[in-house]
Write a protein that holds these residues in place. Structure first.
Motif, mmCIF file in Angstrom:
data_model
loop_
_atom_site.group_PDB
_atom_site.id
_atom_site.type_symbol
_atom_site.label_atom_id
_atom_site.label_comp_id
_atom_site.label_asym_id
_atom_site.label_seq_id
_atom_site.Cartn_x
_atom_site.Cartn_y
_atom_site.Cartn_z
ATOM 1 N N MET A 160 20.853 64.100 18.445
ATOM 2 C CA MET A 160 20.779 63.142 17.370
ATOM 3 C C MET A 160 19.321 63.082 16.872
ATOM 4 N N PRO A 161 19.095 63.347 15.594
ATOM 5 C CA PRO A 161 17.730 63.335 15.072
ATOM 6 C C PRO A 161 17.159 61.912 14.997
ATOM 7 N N ILE A 162 15.860 61.844 15.185
ATOM 8 C CA ILE A 162 15.156 60.559 15.117
ATOM 9 C C ILE A 162 14.519 60.437 13.738
ATOM 10 N N SER A 163 14.655 59.277 13.124
ATOM 11 C CA SER A 163 14.099 59.082 11.783
ATOM 12 C C SER A 163 12.569 59.048 11.830
ATOM 13 N N GLN A 164 11.972 59.295 10.689
ATOM 14 C CA GLN A 164 10.518 59.300 10.587
ATOM 15 C C GLN A 164 9.935 57.924 10.909
ATOM 16 N N ALA A 165 10.629 56.861 10.508
ATOM 17 C CA ALA A 165 10.133 55.504 10.766
ATOM 18 C C ALA A 165 10.100 55.219 12.269
ATOM 19 N N LYS A 166 11.113 55.675 12.986
ATOM 20 C CA LYS A 166 11.129 55.452 14.436
ATOM 21 C C LYS A 166 10.049 56.275 15.129
ATOM 22 N N LYS A 167 9.813 57.492 14.657
ATOM 23 C CA LYS A 167 8.751 58.312 15.233
ATOM 24 C C LYS A 167 7.394 57.653 15.014
ATOM 25 N N LEU A 168 7.178 57.144 13.819
ATOM 26 C CA LEU A 168 5.919 56.496 13.505
ATOM 27 C C LEU A 168 5.738 55.223 14.326
ATOM 28 N N THR A 169 6.795 54.456 14.470
ATOM 29 C CA THR A 169 6.736 53.238 15.275
ATOM 30 C C THR A 169 6.409 53.566 16.725
ATOM 31 N N LEU A 170 7.043 54.579 17.247
ATOM 32 C CA LEU A 170 6.776 55.001 18.626
ATOM 33 C C LEU A 170 5.330 55.452 18.789
ATOM 34 N N PHE A 171 4.837 56.201 17.833
ATOM 35 C CA PHE A 171 3.459 56.672 17.871
ATOM 36 C C PHE A 171 2.480 55.498 17.853
ATOM 37 N N VAL A 172 2.738 54.515 17.010
ATOM 38 C CA VAL A 172 1.853 53.346 16.903
ATOM 39 C C VAL A 172 1.877 52.536 18.200
ATOM 40 N N VAL A 173 3.063 52.334 18.764
ATOM 41 C CA VAL A 173 3.179 51.563 20.003
ATOM 42 C C VAL A 173 2.481 52.275 21.157
ATOM 43 N N ILE A 174 2.661 53.568 21.260
ATOM 44 C CA ILE A 174 2.008 54.329 22.325
ATOM 45 C C ILE A 174 0.493 54.307 22.147
ATOM 46 N N GLY A 175 0.019 54.436 20.914
ATOM 47 C CA GLY A 175 -1.424 54.393 20.657
ATOM 48 C C GLY A 175 -2.033 53.053 21.015
ATOM 49 N N ALA A 176 -1.353 51.972 20.648
ATOM 50 C CA ALA A 176 -1.865 50.639 20.976
ATOM 51 C C ALA A 176 -1.837 50.397 22.485
ATOM 52 N N ALA A 177 -0.782 50.830 23.145
ATOM 53 C CA ALA A 177 -0.694 50.653 24.599
ATOM 54 C C ALA A 177 -1.770 51.476 25.310
ATOM 55 N N PHE A 178 -2.012 52.688 24.841
ATOM 56 C CA PHE A 178 -3.079 53.518 25.417
ATOM 57 C C PHE A 178 -4.436 52.856 25.229
ATOM 58 N N GLY A 179 -4.667 52.298 24.051
ATOM 59 C CA GLY A 179 -5.925 51.611 23.788
ATOM 60 C C GLY A 179 -6.128 50.422 24.699
ATOM 61 N N LEU A 180 -5.085 49.636 24.872
ATOM 62 C CA LEU A 180 -5.173 48.480 25.755
ATOM 63 C C LEU A 180 -5.424 48.912 27.202
ATOM 64 N N PHE A 181 -4.748 49.963 27.625
ATOM 65 C CA PHE A 181 -4.949 50.502 28.972
ATOM 66 C C PHE A 181 -6.386 50.969 29.173
ATOM 67 N N CYS A 182 -6.939 51.658 28.180
ATOM 68 C CA CYS A 182 -8.322 52.137 28.299
ATOM 69 C C CYS A 182 -9.310 50.983 28.343
ATOM 70 N N ILE A 183 -9.055 49.936 27.572
ATOM 71 C CA ILE A 183 -9.946 48.774 27.593
ATOM 72 C C ILE A 183 -9.924 48.118 28.970
#
Length: 61
Positions: free
Chosen positions: A1-24
């Protein structure tokens, strides 16, 4: 089942923010300013896109 572009972008943003918080948190505990700076940049990058989208919606109305 293909993933929509909006879901990919949302996942990317959430992972980036979580990584940033982890690094801090890790940088603070280890007293490492480079890691804290990296985390801050990643967190700002992860949060910038939703903030820009919200601002764009407000100007359209």
């Amino acid at each position: 089942m293909p993933i929509s572009q909006a879901k990919k972008l949302t996942l990317f943003v959430v992972i980036g923010a979580a990584f940033g918080l982890f690094c801090i948190v890790l940088g603070t505990s280890e007293q490492n300013p480079v890691l804290m700076g990296t985390g801050t940049l990643a967190l700002l990058g992860g949060l910038a896109l939703p903030l820009m989208a919200t601002a764009r919606r407000r100007t359209r109305r």
